[in-house]
Structures are given as C-alpha cells and as structure tokens.
Write a protein that holds these residues in place. Structure first.
Motif, PDB file in Angstrom:
ATOM      1  N   GLN A  61       0.848  -1.188   0.000  1.00 44.50           N
ATOM      2  CA  GLN A  61       0.000   0.000   0.000  1.00 44.50           C
ATOM      3  C   GLN A  61       0.889   1.246   0.000  1.00 44.50           C
ATOM      4  N   PRO A  62       1.709   1.426  -1.033  1.00 48.92           N
ATOM      5  CA  PRO A  62       2.633   2.558  -1.042  1.00 48.92           C
ATOM      6  C   PRO A  62       1.908   3.893  -1.075  1.00 48.92           C
ATOM      7  N   SER A  63       2.491   4.877  -0.440  1.00 50.32           N
ATOM      8  CA  SER A  63       1.945   6.236  -0.398  1.00 50.32           C
ATOM      9  C   SER A  63       2.924   7.167  -1.070  1.00 50.32           C
ATOM     10  N   VAL A  64       2.435   8.037  -1.953  1.00 49.87           N
ATOM     11  CA  VAL A  64       3.327   8.951  -2.651  1.00 49.87           C
ATOM     12  C   VAL A  64       3.959   9.943  -1.679  1.00 49.87           C
ATOM     13  N   ALA A  65       3.208  10.332  -0.630  1.00 54.26           N
ATOM     14  CA  ALA A  65       3.761  11.255   0.364  1.00 54.26           C
ATOM     15  C   ALA A  65       4.915  10.608   1.124  1.00 54.26           C
ATOM     16  N   MET A  66       4.729   9.344   1.542  1.00 48.56           N
ATOM     17  CA  MET A  66       5.786   8.650   2.257  1.00 48.56           C
ATOM     18  C   MET A  66       6.949   8.340   1.327  1.00 48.56           C
ATOM     19  N   LEU A  67       6.643   8.040   0.060  1.00 48.45           N
ATOM     20  CA  LEU A  67       7.699   7.781  -0.913  1.00 48.45           C
ATOM     21  C   LEU A  67       8.562   9.016  -1.102  1.00 48.45           C
ATOM     22  N   TRP A  68       7.908  10.182  -1.240  1.00 50.09           N
ATOM     23  CA  TRP A  68       8.650  11.434  -1.418  1.00 50.09           C
ATOM     24  C   TRP A  68       9.479  11.744  -0.180  1.00 50.09           C
ATOM     25  N   SER A  69       8.888  11.575   0.996  1.00 55.63           N
ATOM     26  CA  SER A  69       9.616  11.850   2.245  1.00 55.63           C
ATOM     27  C   SER A  69      10.825  10.939   2.383  1.00 55.63           C
ATOM     28  N   ARG A  70      10.629   9.657   2.038  1.00 61.11           N
ATOM     29  CA  ARG A  70      11.711   8.677   2.180  1.00 61.11           C
ATOM     30  C   ARG A  70      12.876   8.986   1.258  1.00 61.11           C
ATOM     31  N   TYR A  71      12.591   9.396   0.021  1.00 59.42           N
ATOM     32  CA  TYR A  71      13.662   9.541  -0.956  1.00 59.42           C
ATOM     33  C   TYR A  71      13.997  10.986  -1.332  1.00 59.42           C
ATOM     34  N   SER A  72      13.293  11.970  -0.784  1.00 59.00           N
ATOM     35  CA  SER A  72      13.609  13.371  -1.061  1.00 59.00           C
ATOM     36  C   SER A  72      13.987  14.113   0.223  1.00 59.00           C
ATOM     37  N   LEU A  73      13.064  14.121   1.185  1.00 59.59           N
ATOM     38  CA  LEU A  73      13.336  14.805   2.451  1.00 59.59           C
ATOM     39  C   LEU A  73      14.439  14.107   3.238  1.00 59.59           C
ATOM     40  N   TRP A  74      14.534  12.787   3.080  1.00 61.70           N
ATOM     41  CA  TRP A  74      15.504  11.995   3.840  1.00 61.70           C
ATOM     42  C   TRP A  74      16.938  12.423   3.544  1.00 61.70           C
TER      43      TRP A  74
END
Length: 212
Positions: free
Chosen positions: A127-140
């Motif tokens: 159940q991937p989330s685009v918000a969590m995906l962005w946070s994981r690979y951009s904000l991280w």
C-alpha cells in the motif's frame, strides 16, 4: 497467503518504528518539560532503547543480501556502521553523553528512521503512499547530510574528550580523527547511491501511475 518472511519483515519494521517513535516522543517531551536541562541526561533516558534499535539494524544488511528488502547494500552498510560505531564511542566515553551534540545526534537519527520505517511498512503491505515515498527519498537526503555533519561534530568532541593512550596501546583520539576523515567519503557515497535510488523509485512510481 501470509508467508513467514513477509510476517518477519513487517514485525521488524513495526518494532523499529515503535522504538524510534518512543525515543523521539520521550526526547521532545523531556525538552518541553525541562528545557535545556533535559539535554544533559537525554542519553541516560533513551540510550538503551536507541542502542538496541541500532544493534538490530545490523539485520538489515542480511535482509538486503537475502532479498527480503529491496535496497542498495553499500549505502545501508555505511549508515549502519556510522551509527553503531558512534554509539559505541558515546557509550565508552561517559563524559560525552551529557553533551548537547549527542542529544542533537539522537534526534536527527530518529527523524531519519521515522521517515524510512513507515514507508517500509506500507511497502510490505503493498500500500505505497506517494507522500511517504517522497519523504523517504527526497526529504531523507538533506536530513541525512545534516546528520552526517552532526556526526562529524560528535566525533570531533569525542576525539578531544578521549584520554590519551599509552605508547603500546592504539590511540583512541587518533582512531577517531581517522574516522573523521573517512566519514565524508562514506557520506558522499551514501548520498550518491541514495540519489540514484530516489530517481529509480520515483520513475517507477510515475510509470505505475501512468499505467493506471
């Protein structure tokens, strides 16, 4: 059907998420209650749980090698080594544990892990989330760079705090200063690999959305 491997990796990520959530909540609550005075004994309050979480993170290298987790081994190896080596230094040098830089370091580590483990949990559930995906690979990535700089400051303080060794024993300050030289190289490799990983996952997400 729920497989043992799937249940295991879900429980592992959930355990890490709960552990780091407790550490971050405890750290913030103590700071709000006691202000700057809380910085001096933050490590005494959360150090055991933090050490346990980081010790368990060694398992992630086996997860990647075994294919349970889809990630690049080299950047994760550097991240795990950085944290565990620095924690061992802080544990050995008790006078360093009350320094504000240690509290800042623990805070940044927990922010990094709380950006990562929720995303991993959603991926396990498919159940991937685009918000969590962005946070994981951009904000991280910028948070990791700040964390690496904080690690350098912590190691520098540790090198100054470490007692001089006898002539026949390895000098702890010298080892820490060598680590201080290696740290930028490891952090640079990690950021480079993570940028590649970010591009791959975001491209994969965009292609998935187009197919829908």
């Amino acid at each position: 059907m729920l497989s043992f491997r799937l249940a295991y990796i879900f429980c592992y990520n959930l355990l890490q998420f709960c552990g780091h959530s407790w550490i971050l909540a405890n750290t913030i609550a103590r700071f709000l209650m006691f202000g700057k005075d809380a910085l001096a004994d933050t490590f005494y309050s959360v150090g055991f749980v933090m050490s346990l979480c980081q010790l368990l993170s060694i398992l992630e290298l086996f997860h990647i090698a075994d294919g349970i987790e889809k990630a690049r081994l080299l950047p994760r190896f550097f991240q795990v080594v950085e944290k565990n080596v620095l924690l061992m230094v802080v544990i050995v040098l008790e006078e360093l544990q009350s320094k504000p830089v240690v509290c800042v370091q623990l805070f940044l580590w927990n922010v990094l892990d709380l950006l990562r483990y929720p995303h991993e949990l959603l991926c396990v559930l498919d159940q991937p989330s685009v918000a969590m995906l962005w946070s994981r690979y951009s904000l991280w990535i910028p948070v990791y760079i700040i964390s690496a700089a904080s690690e350098g400051a912590t190691v520098y303080r540790a090198a100054d705090s470490a007692p001089p060794a006898a002539s026949h024993v390895i000098s702890v300050p010298a080892v820490l200063r060598f680590y201080l030289l290696v740290l930028p190289l490891g952090a640079s490799v990690t950021v480079w690999q993570l940028l590649k990983e970010r591009r791959h996952h975001l491209d994969k997400w965009n292609k998935r959305k187009k197919r829908k």
